[in-house]
Design an enzyme around this catalytic site. Sequence first.
Site, short mmCIF file in Angstrom:
data_model
loop_
_atom_site.label_atom_id
_atom_site.label_comp_id
_atom_site.label_asym_id
_atom_site.label_seq_id
_atom_site.Cartn_x
_atom_site.Cartn_y
_atom_site.Cartn_z
N LYS A 111 -8.13 0.94 5.46
CA LYS A 111 -6.84 0.72 5.01
C LYS A 111 -6.31 -0.36 5.76
O LYS A 111 -6.39 -0.58 6.91
CB LYS A 111 -6.01 1.88 5.02
N1 GLU Z 1 -5.80 2.46 -2.82
C1 GLU Z 1 -6.53 3.33 -3.60
C2 GLU Z 1 -6.53 4.77 -2.87
O1 GLU Z 1 -5.94 5.04 -2.07
C3 GLU Z 1 -7.82 2.44 -3.95
C4 GLU Z 1 -8.59 2.26 -2.75
C5 GLU Z 1 -9.68 1.24 -3.31
O2 GLU Z 1 -10.00 1.24 -4.29
O3 GLU Z 1 -10.48 0.90 -2.30
O4 GLU Z 1 -7.73 5.30 -3.42
#
Ligand code: GLU
Length: 423
Positions: A111
């Site tokens: 993240k």
């Molecule tokens: N931000 C989204 C989540 O928390 C998508 C993450 C992604 O597609 O890599 O799942």
Amino acid sequence: MPQLPTPEEMNVYQNAEARFEVAAQKLGLEQGIYKYLKYPSKEITLYIPVGLDNGALEVFTGYRVLHSTVRGPGKGGIRFAPDVSLDEVRALATWMTWKCAVVDIPFGGAKGGIICDPRKMSRGELERLTRRYTAELADWLGPERDIPAPDVGTGEQTMAWVMDTYSMHHRQATTAVVTGKPIELGGSRGRREATGRGVMICCDKALAKLGMKKEGTRVVIQGFGNVGSMAADLMQKAGYKIIGLADIGGGLYNENGFDVPKVIDWVSTQKKPLEDYPGGGTKMTARDVLFQPCDVVIPAAIENQITEKNASQVQAKIMCEGANGPTTWQADAIIDAKGVFTIPDILGNAGGVTVSYFEWVQDRQGFFWRESEVNERLLDVMENAFDAVVQYAEMHKVNNRIAAYMVAIDRVAKALKMRGIYA
Ligand code: GLU
């Protein structure tokens, strides 16, 4: 004075850890594996200089945390928000590892986040911020290393800038380095709706399990960004009745139901505040909308919305978490005691990363699927994951959240043991 939750309860990393501890203990995870999975593999802090439109130079703080690459490259969004912190990004990266494992897609977890307020920045400032952040991370990102995606405060345009910046540094067009891109740039059909669609699939499954019908089932949704607005739209089209909505400015509750496309037009096209939507019913805070009478409640905004102090006020029979971490771990027991059927975040909002996986596959193949194909495969993945979690919960007599963690941790631990430790 409303009673505020303690700072410990509000620390999302402690929330993520608490559930991990319970699940790891129940799985009887051996000490070494437990330690390995508890800590992220890498945490990067960046100080990002950006020239502002007024000529001043500002330095923003940003992070990228790679929690795990045991089952595949790191995967997870980039968040732009004023309250981003390393603890938060660490928790979100850890959740991505479990989320990808719950839906059984071949990714680890990562993240990113930048402390900024995107609503107060110009397009040019946001572009320069995104490009410098990506350039600083150019050696750490990659289709086989770590693949970002949108999250709170970022979207398709941000991902296009990430793709371009990375491609410039690597001297080759690399679409698979990031997902959630515009369709014109290697994005996937159905990605925009994917998280909302995944929420709906989970709600459909929960309804079937509880012997309820979709038609007329009353739904309240907190959050009207990509997840909340898409879930509202798809669910209304499928027969659900959307009676509560909220965004950052406030909430609305109307027993007669909303015409969701009209609300989307009001908020997204006309750029007007949701709470001023004409005929929207009773105005309230975004938080209060969660506690109104309804059958299904979908917290799809941010963390720490349902806490020890307010969990007893939840009136829904089903809660499906569209956001990451909307319920604190202290609230879990209260929600369980009320008999609310909970679809935890790492399952409930996994539709987004699942179609991100499809996008990555399509980019690497250079062959793109029809929207119906994407949706069919998403349905398959989400239904299997839902069944795996619910069956596990019943078999091991744990709640759905701990079951989801146990399914996920077990999969990552097995892969880790097979790989062994390179030392
Ligand atoms: N931000 C989204 C989540 O928390 C998508 C993450 C992604 O597609 O890599 O799942």
